[in-house]
Motif scaffolding. Structure first.
Motif, PDB file in Angstrom:
ATOM      1  N   MET A 198     -11.031   0.301  -7.091  1.00  0.00           N
ATOM      2  CA  MET A 198     -11.186   1.142  -5.901  1.00  0.00           C
ATOM      3  C   MET A 198      -9.971   1.019  -5.000  1.00  0.00           C
ATOM      4  O   MET A 198      -9.424  -0.072  -4.822  1.00  0.00           O
ATOM      5  CB  MET A 198     -12.437   0.737  -5.120  1.00  0.00           C
ATOM      6  N   ALA A 199      -9.558   2.147  -4.463  1.00  0.00           N
ATOM      7  CA  ALA A 199      -8.374   2.166  -3.621  1.00  0.00           C
ATOM      8  C   ALA A 199      -8.712   1.708  -2.198  1.00  0.00           C
ATOM      9  O   ALA A 199      -9.788   2.014  -1.676  1.00  0.00           O
ATOM     10  CB  ALA A 199      -7.785   3.573  -3.587  1.00  0.00           C
ATOM     11  N   LYS A 200      -7.786   0.999  -1.595  1.00  0.00           N
ATOM     12  CA  LYS A 200      -7.891   0.644  -0.191  1.00  0.00           C
ATOM     13  C   LYS A 200      -7.292   1.776   0.629  1.00  0.00           C
ATOM     14  O   LYS A 200      -6.152   2.188   0.398  1.00  0.00           O
ATOM     15  CB  LYS A 200      -7.138  -0.659   0.075  1.00  0.00           C
ATOM     16  N   VAL A 201      -8.043   2.296   1.593  1.00  0.00           N
ATOM     17  CA  VAL A 201      -7.572   3.414   2.412  1.00  0.00           C
ATOM     18  C   VAL A 201      -6.971   2.864   3.693  1.00  0.00           C
ATOM     19  O   VAL A 201      -7.637   2.150   4.455  1.00  0.00           O
ATOM     20  CB  VAL A 201      -8.716   4.394   2.729  1.00  0.00           C
ATOM     21  N   THR A 202      -5.701   3.167   3.926  1.00  0.00           N
ATOM     22  CA  THR A 202      -4.957   2.650   5.077  1.00  0.00           C
ATOM     23  C   THR A 202      -4.447   3.803   5.925  1.00  0.00           C
ATOM     24  O   THR A 202      -3.867   4.762   5.404  1.00  0.00           O
ATOM     25  CB  THR A 202      -3.755   1.802   4.622  1.00  0.00           C
ATOM     26  N   HIS A 203      -4.677   3.714   7.218  1.00  0.00           N
ATOM     27  CA  HIS A 203      -4.164   4.731   8.145  1.00  0.00           C
ATOM     28  C   HIS A 203      -2.843   4.232   8.724  1.00  0.00           C
ATOM     29  O   HIS A 203      -2.803   3.219   9.416  1.00  0.00           O
ATOM     30  CB  HIS A 203      -5.158   4.985   9.277  1.00  0.00           C
ATOM     31  N   VAL A 204      -1.757   4.933   8.414  1.00  0.00           N
ATOM     32  CA  VAL A 204      -0.437   4.526   8.889  1.00  0.00           C
ATOM     33  C   VAL A 204      -0.338   4.770  10.394  1.00  0.00           C
ATOM     34  O   VAL A 204      -0.636   5.861  10.882  1.00  0.00           O
ATOM     35  CB  VAL A 204       0.671   5.305   8.153  1.00  0.00           C
ATOM     36  N   LYS A 205       0.052   3.763  11.119  1.00  0.00           N
ATOM     37  CA  LYS A 205       0.204   3.877  12.567  1.00  0.00           C
ATOM     38  C   LYS A 205       1.692   3.968  12.909  1.00  0.00           C
ATOM     39  O   LYS A 205       2.443   3.009  12.752  1.00  0.00           O
ATOM     40  CB  LYS A 205      -0.415   2.661  13.270  1.00  0.00           C
ATOM     41  N   LYS A 206       2.105   5.138  13.339  1.00  0.00           N
ATOM     42  CA  LYS A 206       3.498   5.345  13.742  1.00  0.00           C
ATOM     43  C   LYS A 206       3.522   6.078  15.074  1.00  0.00           C
ATOM     44  O   LYS A 206       2.544   6.728  15.462  1.00  0.00           O
ATOM     45  CB  LYS A 206       4.247   6.169  12.693  1.00  0.00           C
ATOM     46  N   ALA A 207       4.644   5.989  15.748  1.00  0.00           N
ATOM     47  CA  ALA A 207       4.764   6.650  17.045  1.00  0.00           C
ATOM     48  C   ALA A 207       4.732   8.168  16.914  1.00  0.00           C
ATOM     49  O   ALA A 207       4.307   8.867  17.823  1.00  0.00           O
ATOM     50  CB  ALA A 207       6.049   6.209  17.740  1.00  0.00           C
ATOM     51  N   ALA A 224      -6.040   3.702  -7.724  1.00  0.00           N
ATOM     52  CA  ALA A 224      -4.760   3.259  -7.165  1.00  0.00           C
ATOM     53  C   ALA A 224      -5.029   2.046  -6.287  1.00  0.00           C
ATOM     54  O   ALA A 224      -6.161   1.825  -5.842  1.00  0.00           O
ATOM     55  CB  ALA A 224      -4.101   4.369  -6.354  1.00  0.00           C
ATOM     56  N   ALA A 225      -3.996   1.275  -6.041  1.00  0.00           N
ATOM     57  CA  ALA A 225      -4.176   0.097  -5.193  1.00  0.00           C
ATOM     58  C   ALA A 225      -4.443   0.488  -3.747  1.00  0.00           C
ATOM     59  O   ALA A 225      -5.220  -0.161  -3.041  1.00  0.00           O
ATOM     60  CB  ALA A 225      -2.938  -0.792  -5.283  1.00  0.00           C
ATOM     61  N   GLU A 226      -3.799   1.584  -3.298  1.00  0.00           N
ATOM     62  CA  GLU A 226      -3.882   1.962  -1.889  1.00  0.00           C
ATOM     63  C   GLU A 226      -3.685   3.456  -1.734  1.00  0.00           C
ATOM     64  O   GLU A 226      -2.933   4.081  -2.479  1.00  0.00           O
ATOM     65  CB  GLU A 226      -2.813   1.200  -1.101  1.00  0.00           C
ATOM     66  N   VAL A 227      -4.391   4.044  -0.786  1.00  0.00           N
ATOM     67  CA  VAL A 227      -4.173   5.430  -0.382  1.00  0.00           C
ATOM     68  C   VAL A 227      -3.840   5.430   1.098  1.00  0.00           C
ATOM     69  O   VAL A 227      -4.607   4.897   1.917  1.00  0.00           O
ATOM     70  CB  VAL A 227      -5.399   6.318  -0.646  1.00  0.00           C
ATOM     71  N   LEU A 228      -2.686   5.989   1.436  1.00  0.00           N
ATOM     72  CA  LEU A 228      -2.242   6.028   2.832  1.00  0.00           C
ATOM     73  C   LEU A 228      -2.610   7.359   3.472  1.00  0.00           C
ATOM     74  O   LEU A 228      -2.442   8.416   2.858  1.00  0.00           O
ATOM     75  CB  LEU A 228      -0.729   5.848   2.922  1.00  0.00           C
ATOM     76  N   ILE A 229      -3.094   7.322   4.694  1.00  0.00           N
ATOM     77  CA  ILE A 229      -3.222   8.535   5.495  1.00  0.00           C
ATOM     78  C   ILE A 229      -1.964   8.586   6.341  1.00  0.00           C
ATOM     79  O   ILE A 229      -1.832   7.875   7.346  1.00  0.00           O
ATOM     80  CB  ILE A 229      -4.493   8.507   6.352  1.00  0.00           C
ATOM     81  N   GLY A 230      -1.000   9.392   5.885  1.00  0.00           N
ATOM     82  CA  GLY A 230       0.314   9.378   6.513  1.00  0.00           C
ATOM     83  C   GLY A 230       1.041  10.691   6.360  1.00  0.00           C
ATOM     84  O   GLY A 230       0.432  11.762   6.340  1.00  0.00           O
TER      85      GLY A 230
END
Length: 464
Positions: A1-10, A355-361
Motif C-alpha cells: 500500500m502506498a503512503k499518501v503524502t501532501h507536499v507542503k510548499k510556499a 508504489a512506496a509513496e504517492v505525493l499530492i504535489g
C-alpha cells in the motif's frame, strides 16, 4: 500500500492540479443543450474556456456571471439573474449548470437562495432546469468538481420512481469518471450494446465533445444525454460507476431511486476488463461475444510483446487520482516500477497503488524526484513536456490538458483494444527513444535482436 503524502510548499511552482469549477463545467458539457455558467469573474471562465478549446479543438459553450469587485462585495444575485436571462434569450438551453468559484465562495453567496428567488420573480422560466454545484477553486481539484456536479445532477434531475415501478432489465446507467475520454465512452457503449444492453451515460461526452461536425450551429452543447433521459435513470436495472470518484453519484442514485450499483475502480488492464466483461455477461444473461474473446487474446499477445520494452522501466507519473491508478496500474502489471507518483487531491484509490509513496504535489515535484530516482519513462499531461525534455526520457501524454497533440478526445485507455493499443504506443515511444539515443533495445541486453524475437515467440507458444 502506498503512503499518501501532501507536499507542503510556499507555492505551486509548475501546476499539475486544475480547479473544481472547470471539472464541474466539463461534466455539464456531457448534457444535451447545456450551458455551463461559472459564478465568478470573467478571468476564471476565460481560463477554463481556453484550456478546453486547446484540448478538444472544439467550440466550447461556457458563460460567466462576470462578477466585478463591487458585485462581489454586495452580493451576486443581480449578476446571476441577468446571466440566466441572457443565456435563455440568446441560446435557448435545455439546462443551465451553475458552478461557483473561489471569489463567490469566499463572499458566501447563497446561490441556492438566488435560484429560488429567480423562480419567484420569473415564473415564465419555471420549466428551465437550473442545477447549482458548490465548487470553490481554493480547495480540492478537477476530479472533485466533476464528482460533485454529477452527484448534484442525480439529486436534482433524476425522477423518483413510483412505488412498485418495474425496472427495465435491459437498461444500464453508466456513471463515468472524468479520466475517461469521449473515445473511451464510445468504446464502452459499443461493448455494453454488444451484450444486448442499453446504456445511458451521465455525463456523456462521447456525444458532445467527440469532434463531430453538426448539421447546424448551436451555441450550447451539440450532444450528450438529454435532461429527459436523465430523469428516467431510476428505471435502470443497474448502475455502473467507473472510477472511485463516482461512488458518491452512484450512492445518490441508489438513495434516490433504489438503483443497485457496481463500482469498477479501473478499466485499464487485462484483469480489470475481464471483471467488467463478466459483469456484463451476468447482467445480460448472455455469453461473451466471440469478438471480445479474440480481442482479449490480442491483448495478451500485446502484453507479451510489450513487456520487453516496458518491464523494468522506472515510471514517473502525475495525474488525477483515478487516471493515475488506471494507467499506472496497467504499467505496473506490465513490469514497470512506479518510482514516482504525483497526484492532485486525496482519494481512497491512492492507498491501493503499488508504489512506496504517492505525493499530492505539482510537476516540479515530479521532475525533481524523477531525476533523483533515475526514472526513464514520464507520464502526465502536456505541461510535463519540458520536464521530460530536460530529463531526456520518453514522455507519454495522458489526461487534460493535451494541447500539443491531436486526438486527445479519442485516446483509448479502456477495452481490450484500447489497452492493447496503449501498450503498443508506449512501447514504441521507448523503442524510438532508444534508437534516437543509440541505446540497445531491451531484447538485445543479453541477446541479439533475432534471438530476442525468437525468444519472445517461444514464450508466446508456451503461454498458449
Amino acid at each position: 500500500m502506498a503512503k499518501v503524502t501532501h507536499v507542503k510548499k510556499a507555492c505551486t511552482v509548475n501546476p499539475l492540479k486544475m480547479s473544481q469549477p472547470i471539472g464541474a463545467a466539463l461534466a455539464f458539457m456531457g448534457l444535451r443543450g447545456a450551458m455551463p455558467l461559472l459564478h465568478g469573474s470573467q478571468g476564471c471562465t476565460s481560463f477554463g474556456l481556453v484550456l478546453f478549446v486547446r484540448h478538444f479543438k472544439e467550440a466550447i459553450p461556457l458563460q460567466t456571471t462576470a462578477m466585478s469587485e463591487v458585485a462581489t462585495v454586495l452580493g451576486g444575485y443581480e449578476n446571476v439573474e441577468q446571466a440566466i436571462l441572457n443565456i435563455h434569450k440568446r441560446t435557448k438551453p435545455e439546462i443551465i449548470g451553475i458552478c461557483s468559484t473561489g471569489v463567490t465562495e469566499t463572499k458566501g453567496d447563497d446561490v441556492e437562495g438566488y435560484i429560488q428567488l429567480f423562480r419567484e420573480r420569473h415564473p415564465e422560466l419555471a420549466s428551465l432546469p437550473l442545477v447549482y454545484v458548490s465548487t470553490p477553486d481554493f480547495k480540492d481539484a478537477f476530479q472533485d468538481g466533476w464528482t460533485k456536479a454529477v452527484t448534484r445532477m442525480v439529486e436534482v434531475l433524476v425522477r423518483v420512481p413510483a412505488p412498485g415501478a418495474v425496472r427495465d432489465p435491459g437498461r444500464i446507467a453508466v456513471l463515468p469518471g472524468c479520466h475517461l475520454t469521449p473515445g473511451d465512452l464510445e468504446e464502452l457503449r459499443t461493448i455494453i450494446e454488444d451484450f444486448g444492453l442499453r446504456p445511458s451515460f451521465l455525463p456523456d461526452l462521447s456525444r458532445s465533445l467527440d469532434g463531430h461536425i453538426p448539421e447546424d450551429f448551436t451555441p450550447t452543447t451539440i450532444g450528450g444525454i438529454g435532461v429527459d433521459e436523465v430523469a428516467t435513470l431510476g428505471e435502470a436495472a443497474w448502475a455502473v460507476a467507473i472510477g472511485e470518484q463516482m461512488r458518491p453519484a452512484a450512492e445518490a442514485l441508489r438513495t434516490r431511486a433504489g438503483v443497485p450499483f457496481r463500482l469498477f475502480p479501473r478499466l485499464c488492464g487485462l484483469a480489470a476488463m475481464d471483471e467488467f466483461i463478466m459483469f456484463l455477461s451476468a447482467a445480460s444473461g448472455r455469453p461473451v461475444p466471440a469478438k471480445y474473446r479474440r480481442q482479449r487474446g490480442q491483448l495478451v499477445d500485446a502484453m507479451l510483446d510489450g513487456h520487453f520494452h516496458i518491464g523494468g522501466r522506472k515510471l514517473a507519473i502525475a495525474a488525477e487520482p483515478d487516471l493515475l491508478a488506471d494507467v499506472a496500474g496497467m504499467l505496473r502489471e506490465m513490469g514497470a516500477e512506479i518510482t514516482v507518483a504525483v497526484t492532485t487531491t486525496h482519494s481512497p484509490v491512492l492507498s491501493g497503488i503499488d508504489a512506496a509513496e504517492v505525493l499530492i504535489g505539482d510537476l516540479e515535484d515530479l521532475e525533481r524526484l524523477a531525476g533523483e530516482r533515475g526514472c526513464d519513462l514520464l507520464v502526465t499531461h502536456s505541461h510535463g513536456r519540458q520536464a521530460a525534455a530536460r530529463l531526456g526520457i520518453p514522455f507519454f501524454r495522458v489526461g487534460i490538458p493535451m494541447f500539443d497533440r491531436l486526438g486527445a478526445g479519442h485516446l483509448l485507455t479502456v477495452g481490450y483494444r484500447g489497452v492493447r493499443d496503449l501498450i503498443f504506443t508506449i512501447s514504441n515511444l521507448v523503442i524510438a527513444d532508444a534508437e534516437q539515443n543509440h541505446q540497445p533495445t531491451p531484447e538485445s541486453w543479453r541477446l541479439t535482436e533475432e534471438d530476442g524475437a525468437a525468444d519472445g515467440a517461444q514464450q508466446k507458444g508456451q503461454a498458449a
